[in-house]
Design a protein around this motif. Structure first.
Motif, PDB file in Angstrom:
ATOM      1  N   UNK A 175      33.256  55.790  83.377  1.00 18.18           N
ATOM      2  CA  UNK A 175      33.491  54.921  82.278  1.00 18.18           C
ATOM      3  C   UNK A 175      33.737  55.447  81.116  1.00 18.18           C
ATOM      4  N   UNK A 176      34.950  55.271  80.629  1.00 19.38           N
ATOM      5  CA  UNK A 176      35.234  55.970  78.913  1.00 19.38           C
ATOM      6  C   UNK A 176      34.670  55.323  77.899  1.00 19.38           C
ATOM      7  N   UNK A 177      33.873  56.008  77.045  1.00 18.97           N
ATOM      8  CA  UNK A 177      33.479  55.954  75.849  1.00 18.97           C
ATOM      9  C   UNK A 177      34.446  55.396  74.672  1.00 18.97           C
ATOM     10  N   UNK A 178      34.133  54.485  74.216  1.00 19.58           N
ATOM     11  CA  UNK A 178      35.108  53.813  72.877  1.00 19.58           C
ATOM     12  C   UNK A 178      34.024  53.558  71.956  1.00 19.58           C
ATOM     13  N   UNK A 179      34.280  54.044  70.941  1.00 21.57           N
ATOM     14  CA  UNK A 179      33.043  53.913  69.914  1.00 21.57           C
ATOM     15  C   UNK A 179      33.840  53.712  68.289  1.00 21.57           C
ATOM     16  N   UNK A 180      33.590  52.873  67.701  1.00 25.92           N
ATOM     17  CA  UNK A 180      34.190  52.521  66.320  1.00 25.92           C
ATOM     18  C   UNK A 180      32.726  52.612  65.330  1.00 25.92           C
ATOM     19  N   UNK A 181      32.760  53.496  64.416  1.00 23.48           N
ATOM     20  CA  UNK A 181      31.667  53.629  63.282  1.00 23.48           C
ATOM     21  C   UNK A 181      32.157  53.171  62.020  1.00 23.48           C
ATOM     22  N   UNK A 182      31.700  51.975  61.528  1.00 21.98           N
ATOM     23  CA  UNK A 182      32.315  51.335  60.156  1.00 21.98           C
ATOM     24  C   UNK A 182      31.193  51.767  59.221  1.00 21.98           C
ATOM     25  N   UNK A 183      31.693  52.681  58.348  1.00 23.74           N
ATOM     26  CA  UNK A 183      30.891  53.362  57.426  1.00 23.74           C
ATOM     27  C   UNK A 183      30.696  52.504  56.175  1.00 23.74           C
ATOM     28  N   UNK A 184      31.400  51.735  55.651  1.00 33.27           N
ATOM     29  CA  UNK A 184      31.102  50.699  54.459  1.00 33.27           C
ATOM     30  C   UNK A 184      31.191  51.756  53.357  1.00 33.27           C
ATOM     31  N   UNK A 185      31.814  52.969  53.390  1.00 32.06           N
ATOM     32  CA  UNK A 185      31.533  53.802  52.062  1.00 32.06           C
ATOM     33  C   UNK A 185      30.296  54.771  52.312  1.00 32.06           C
ATOM     34  N   UNK A 186      29.698  54.643  53.218  1.00 34.28           N
ATOM     35  CA  UNK A 186      28.385  55.477  53.382  1.00 34.28           C
ATOM     36  C   UNK A 186      28.804  56.807  54.110  1.00 34.28           C
ATOM     37  N   UNK A 187      27.969  57.811  53.799  1.00 37.96           N
ATOM     38  CA  UNK A 187      27.944  59.311  54.099  1.00 37.96           C
ATOM     39  C   UNK A 187      27.206  59.590  55.315  1.00 37.96           C
ATOM     40  N   UNK A 188      27.967  60.242  55.887  1.00 36.41           N
ATOM     41  CA  UNK A 188      26.930  61.205  57.236  1.00 36.41           C
ATOM     42  C   UNK A 188      27.121  62.518  56.746  1.00 36.41           C
ATOM     43  N   UNK A 189      25.794  63.005  56.460  1.00 40.25           N
ATOM     44  CA  UNK A 189      25.662  64.397  55.730  1.00 40.25           C
ATOM     45  C   UNK A 189      24.398  65.149  56.246  1.00 40.25           C
ATOM     46  N   UNK A 190      24.769  66.380  56.612  1.00 35.20           N
ATOM     47  CA  UNK A 190      23.733  67.240  56.785  1.00 35.20           C
ATOM     48  C   UNK A 190      22.677  67.523  55.362  1.00 35.20           C
ATOM     49  N   UNK A 191      21.620  67.452  55.522  1.00 34.40           N
ATOM     50  CA  UNK A 191      20.678  67.558  54.656  1.00 34.40           C
ATOM     51  C   UNK A 191      20.549  68.849  53.943  1.00 34.40           C
ATOM     52  N   UNK A 192      20.534  68.780  52.507  1.00 35.85           N
ATOM     53  CA  UNK A 192      20.772  69.833  51.554  1.00 35.85           C
ATOM     54  C   UNK A 192      19.444  70.846  51.639  1.00 35.85           C
ATOM     55  N   UNK A 193      18.585  70.422  52.288  1.00 35.31           N
ATOM     56  CA  UNK A 193      17.215  71.310  52.327  1.00 35.31           C
ATOM     57  C   UNK A 193      17.670  72.416  52.853  1.00 35.31           C
ATOM     58  N   UNK A 194      17.109  73.778  52.091  1.00 34.51           N
ATOM     59  CA  UNK A 194      17.593  75.195  52.589  1.00 34.51           C
ATOM     60  C   UNK A 194      17.043  75.462  53.753  1.00 34.51           C
ATOM     61  N   UNK A 195      15.950  74.702  54.520  1.00 37.77           N
ATOM     62  CA  UNK A 195      15.413  74.912  55.727  1.00 37.77           C
ATOM     63  C   UNK A 195      16.530  74.517  56.895  1.00 37.77           C
ATOM     64  N   UNK A 196      17.337  73.625  56.449  1.00 35.43           N
ATOM     65  CA  UNK A 196      18.269  72.711  57.547  1.00 35.43           C
ATOM     66  C   UNK A 196      19.257  73.851  58.114  1.00 35.43           C
TER      67      UNK A 196
END
Length: 511
Positions: free
Chosen positions: A111-132
């Motif tokens: 089964x083929x995966x089809x995904x839409x991510x609607x961000x509404x202007x929001x971010x997906x970001x790696x944490x800025x914590x230095x231990x990340x």
């Protein structure tokens, strides 16, 4: 070790941590719980009080099973993931793959995966914590070969910002002679401030519309045997090349293509575009301010590609494109390498385009390269890349370009000043019924498709049936309302008052 393990090990791809995904519990033996499209809202709380996280939503949509606080994705339709706020990641998201059943044959039914991510202007970001730890923000993966096939996932990101990862988006394929490219579409989205590439892809397909790839520590977009389509988009201020598009080796069926339409590549430190082994077309686009004094091909670098035959493997076509203010040791605007292998053939065509104001030469070809084909009317300020035997040599001289700035439209452009020699040089063609066909010389020396400029301004206007050279068409207002609310910029004026004075002068001259 089973066959899938062998493929995964051979191609160097590691599994997603089990605590995230439980992927192979889903791949091998899980029942599909949903057959209709599902909307998964990140942050929503289910009946058991569990929150739906983005990681859980990807697993649920990818494998069609309830995960965490998220309902099961669907088998047949595109699942929708809705972001309700910024997502800060302490570890990598699960890879997006497709459901694959092991029986009766490995992945014969899938089964083929089809995904839409609607961000509404929001971010997906790696944490800025230095231990990340460092990690790629989003990965699409497909596996295909004899006896095993995982259908490539199709993912669209709409109005999303991805930042602070290692690579913003990575598209990976483990393949043995079978084409199964994962597909990525970005709409109104931005990939920025990642330590590596904005997007890195192998044997994949991507389409960007109204999107921005900027300020990444590597390439803006890096593609190997990948189809790259940019429309109304910007690739800017990346530490390496803006776009690196390399075709697959001759024994691969997939070579890839590069298509850049109404887009701008600007301020990329390593250079604007490099390409080899594929067909690249830039239409109504701007390549500006890229490169450095130690590179070759600051704006566009055409590099050799070994071939097992004598057919052309690298083709570059520029149509109504402006290449300006780029910098290189050799070929600030365009540089065409020859390489050591005479099997390599490069076919480059320049149509109704401007190459000017580049440091290190507007256009240079290494010894042994084929001649560039010129069609329509071009302007090369320093006269590079042609000789007196050409039947239609380009204009030589200063096109008098304005700075790269907002002249209207979704991307930055260089406006033509009022006394530019690039104005009104190309006939605009209509059919017998008066329908616009485009600027003369666009295709096969006759007509075709370029009816607007990079901003979307019509090339043909009342009383003016000529096109300008390059990506910018200097249009003129017919009413004061067209000048207001910043509209004066699209006509090449610096201020509202200039635009209004022009109208007054035209009105006086007509009486």
């Amino acid at each position: 070790m089973n066959k899938e393990d062998q493929y995964m090990t051979a191609f160097g791809f590691s599994r997603v941590p089990r605590r995230h995904l439980l992927l192979f519990a889903a791949l091998f033996g899980s029942t599909v719980e949903s057959a209709e499209a599902t909307t998964l809202t990140v942050g929503a709380i289910d009946a058991n009080g569990m929150a739906c996280t983005l990681a859980d939503a990807i697993v649920a949509a990818d494998n069609n099973i309830s995960t965490g606080g998220c309902p099961a994705g669907s088998e047949d339709d595109t699942d929708i993931i809705e972001l309700t706020g910024d997502v800060i990641l302490a570890e990598a998201l699960p890879e997006v793959r497709s459901y694959c059943s092991p029986e009766p044959d490995p992945c014969a039914e899938s089964v083929q995966t089809r995904i839409t991510i609607n961000g509404h202007g929001h971010s997906i970001a790696r944490s800025r914590d230095p231990d990340t730890p460092e990690f790629d923000l989003l990965t699409l993966f497909a596996l295909c070969g004899e006896g095993i096939f995982m259908p490539p996932p199709i993912v669209m990101l709409n109005d999303v910002v991805l930042k602070h990862g290692q690579t913003g988006i990575s598209l990976k394929v483990a393949t043995l002679g079978i084409e199964c490219p994962p597909e990525l579409e970005l709409v109104n989205s931005r990939i920025t401030d990642n330590s590596g590439d904005g997007i890195s892809a192998r044997f994949a397909s991507m389409r960007l519309t109204n999107s921005v790839i900027e300020s990444n520590g590597g390439r803006g977009i890096g593609g190997y045997a990948t189809d790259i389509h940019l429309t109304d988009s910007t690739v800017a201020h990346n530490a390496d090349r803006g776009v690196s598009a390399l075709g697959g080796l001759p024994f691969y069926e997939r070579r890839g293509v590069l298509s850049v339409t109404r887009s701008t590549l600007a301020g990329n430190t390593g250079g604007g575009v490099e390409l080899a082994g594929l067909h690249a077309t830039l239409v109504n686009s701007t390549v500006s301010g890229n490169g450095n004094t130690k590179t070759t091909g600051g704006g566009i670098h055409v590099i050799p590609s070994d071939s097992s035959d004598e057919q052309p493997v690298t083709e570059l076509t520029l149509i109504n494109t402006t290449v300006s203010d780029n910098v290189a040791e050799l070929g600030g605007g365009v540089y065409r390498d020859s390489g050591e292998h005479r099997i390599f053939i490069d076919r480059s065509t320049v149509i109704n385009s401007i190459l000017a104001d580049n440091t290190g030469g507007d256009c240079m070809s290494a010894p042994g390269t084929t001649r560039i084909a010129f069609s329509g009317q071009n302007l090369i300020e320093d006269g590079g890349c042609f000789d007196p035997s050409y039947s239609n040599p380009p204009l030589i001289g200063d096109p008098k370009l304005g700075p790269l700035e907002d002249n209207g439209g979704p991307t930055l452009t260089h406006a033509l000043q009022r006394d530019s020699i690039a104005l009104n040089r190309i006939a605009f063609i209509h059919d017998v019924n008066g329908n616009p066909l485009g600027c003369e010389g666009t295709t096969d020396g006759v007509t075709a498709g370029v009816v607007t400029d990079q901003r979307g301004v019509s090339r043909a206007r009342p009383g003016d049936d000529f096109c300008d050279i390059g990506a910018f068409e200097r249009a003129f207002p017919s009413a004061a309302g067209e000048c207001k609310n910043g509209g004066y910029r699209k006509f090449g004026f610096d201020r509202l008052g200039q635009c209004l004075r022009y109208l007054t002068q035209r009105k006086t001259q007509s009486h």
